[in-house]
Design an enzyme around this catalytic site. Structure first.
Site, PDB file in Angstrom:
ATOM      1  N   GLY A  23      43.438  32.454  32.009  1.00 11.58           N
ATOM      2  CA  GLY A  23      44.209  33.639  32.393  1.00 11.58           C
ATOM      3  C   GLY A  23      45.363  33.861  31.434  1.00 11.58           C
ATOM      4  O   GLY A  23      45.363  33.391  30.299  1.00 11.58           O
ATOM      5  N   ARG A  38      37.340  29.911  32.052  1.00 11.42           N
ATOM      6  CA  ARG A  38      38.143  31.145  32.103  1.00 11.42           C
ATOM      7  C   ARG A  38      39.631  30.784  31.929  1.00 11.42           C
ATOM      8  O   ARG A  38      40.147  29.902  32.584  1.00 11.42           O
ATOM      9  CB  ARG A  38      37.945  31.838  33.438  1.00 11.42           C
ATOM     10  N   THR A  79      42.505  33.584  45.501  1.00 14.34           N
ATOM     11  CA  THR A  79      43.918  33.809  45.205  1.00 14.34           C
ATOM     12  C   THR A  79      44.213  33.705  43.729  1.00 14.34           C
ATOM     13  O   THR A  79      43.589  32.974  42.979  1.00 14.34           O
ATOM     14  CB  THR A  79      44.856  32.753  45.825  1.00 14.34           C
TER      15      THR A  79
HETATM   16  N1  ASP Z   1      48.139  34.768  36.420  1.00 18.22           N
HETATM   17  C1  ASP Z   1      47.314  33.685  36.858  1.00 18.22           C
HETATM   18  C2  ASP Z   1      45.964  33.808  36.230  1.00 18.22           C
HETATM   19  O1  ASP Z   1      45.468  34.907  36.096  1.00 18.22           O
HETATM   20  C3  ASP Z   1      47.159  33.601  38.327  1.00 18.22           C
HETATM   21  C4  ASP Z   1      48.336  33.990  39.133  1.00 18.22           C
HETATM   22  O2  ASP Z   1      49.413  34.186  38.636  1.00 18.22           O
HETATM   23  O3  ASP Z   1      48.220  34.109  40.347  1.00 18.22           O
HETATM   24  O4  ASP Z   1      45.370  32.800  35.941  1.00 18.22           O
END
Ligand code: ASP
Length: 368
Positions: free
Chosen positions: A249, A247, A216
């Site tokens: 995001g 990592r 997810t």
């Molecule tokens: N945007 C977040 C990421 O890529 C994850 C998410 O919003 O679901 O870390």
């Protein structure tokens, strides 16, 4: 390349649009508004409570998202978030305070349940904007936060299921017994999982299998505006489940996961962060509103840029999921999702004084 005459024509058009937008966004909001991703109804209500009692807009949205960060059942944010490849929960967050045009951010921080508060500490107490990794955890400890284990049993079960099942669903896997390897059958995982995790209920195992196969993305972005027209925002997440340690995001990146300009409004995002980083989504949403687009048009414009990354190829895009949120300085708001429609409706949360509610996202493509 643009010639000089085109450049002047473009600049004049841009200046006219900017003036129109300034007129449109120049008035203070008539009533306070808080918006967030769909998982933030309680967060919006809390933020509204703080705003109505005269609190600062950033304190308000942080108090709101703290509810989700501390909730072990939200497996995409804070405590209880799904961990990285090593089984360690690694969090990202950023904040922007409109009235003072300041920002703070932490990324890949471990052991701290409320990274949004640490992002605000970075903003308030240092000359920096962003602190990452072990440095961020030590920074939090220096301010009295205790390093805690953020991995819940539920999240650990999902991580183990991922370890055991996804890497080689029907083949040899170091993480299961030889007997189970020989009997592996990826098409009917539940009996095998039940045998392997006898104390875990079926619903959790089904969820864990789903998470293992479709890691997810989940985050909360929350932006709040008070009646003086002051605006702030926060984005906080555990990021992509099973990510490679380190990592980062889009969520903690100013201009991607969040951007607030007090002259215009705020833009935020949830979903596949890499798509957002490549298009500077939060910033694009705000700039589009600055140049006269409505919040709805601004989120759709950004979604078009995401789509353009893959030449609008829907076969690829249908595997991706991303949302953008826009809150204009005058209280107008919208959210947009890459995919939507009656078969796959997407919502965002809104509180403008009463109970928090879900409102539908606009969308670029309709799920068949
Ligand atoms: N945007 C977040 C990421 O890529 C994850 C998410 O919003 O679901 O870390």
């Amino acid at each position: 390349m643009m010639n000089r005459r085109e450049w002047i024509a473009n600049s004049t058009a841009l200046a006219a649009a900017t003036t129109a937008a300034a007129k449109q966004t120049g008035t203070a909001s008539k009533k306070p508004v808080v918006i967030s991703s769909a998982n933030g109804r309680a967060a919006c209500a809390k933020a509204m409570e703080v705003i109505r009692s005269g609190g600062d807009t950033l304190d308000a949205v942080i108090a709101g998202v703290n509810i989700v960060e501390l909730d072990p059942n939200d497996t995409s944010v804070g405590y209880g978030g799904l961990p990285n490849e090593d089984g360690e929960v690694e969090l990202d967050a950023c904040v922007m305070h409109g009235p003072t045009r300041r920002a703070g951010s932490v990324a890949a921080i471990h052991g701290i349940k409320t990274p949004s508060k640490i992002a605000k500490l970075v903003m308030d107490t240092t000359t920096h904007v962003m602190i990452v990794g072990e440095g961020a955890t030590k920074f939090a400890e220096a301010h009295g936060y205790k390093r805690e284990n953020l991995l819940t049993d539920k999240a650990r079960t999902a991580w183990l299921v991922w370890k055991e099942s996804l890497r080689a669903p029907a083949g040899f896997n170091n993480w299961t017994s030889m007997d189970q390897n020989l009997r592996a059958d990826a098409s009917s995982p539940l009996p095998r999982l039940k045998q392997r995790f006898p104390d875990v209920d079926d619903a959790t195992l089904a969820w864990a299998w789903q998470m293992a196969n479709h890691p997810t993305y989940g985050t909360i972005n929350c932006m709040g505006l008070n009646e003086k027209g002051e605006i702030s925002g926060v984005t906080t997440t555990s990021g992509l489940a099973w990510k490679i340690p380190g990592r980062v995001g889009d969520s903690p990146i100013i201009g991607a996961g969040l951007f607030v300009d007090p002259d215009v409004g705020g833009g935020g995002s949830t979903g596949v962060g890499e798509l957002n980083i490549r298009t500077a989504g939060g910033h694009t949403v705000v700039e589009s509103m600055r140049h006269g687009m409505t919040p709805k048009e601004a989120v759709l414009e950004e979604l078009k840029r995401v789509s353009h990354l893959y030449n609008d190829d829907r076969k690829i895009l249908e595997k991706l999921d991303i949302q953008f949120y826009a809150l204009r300085k005058d209280g107008e708001h919208a959210a947009g999702s890459l995919w939507g429609g009656p078969r796959a409706p997407k919502n965002y949360s809104v509180n403008d004084g009463g109970e928090s509610r879900h409102e539908p996202c606009v969308f670029l493509y309709e799920k068949a």
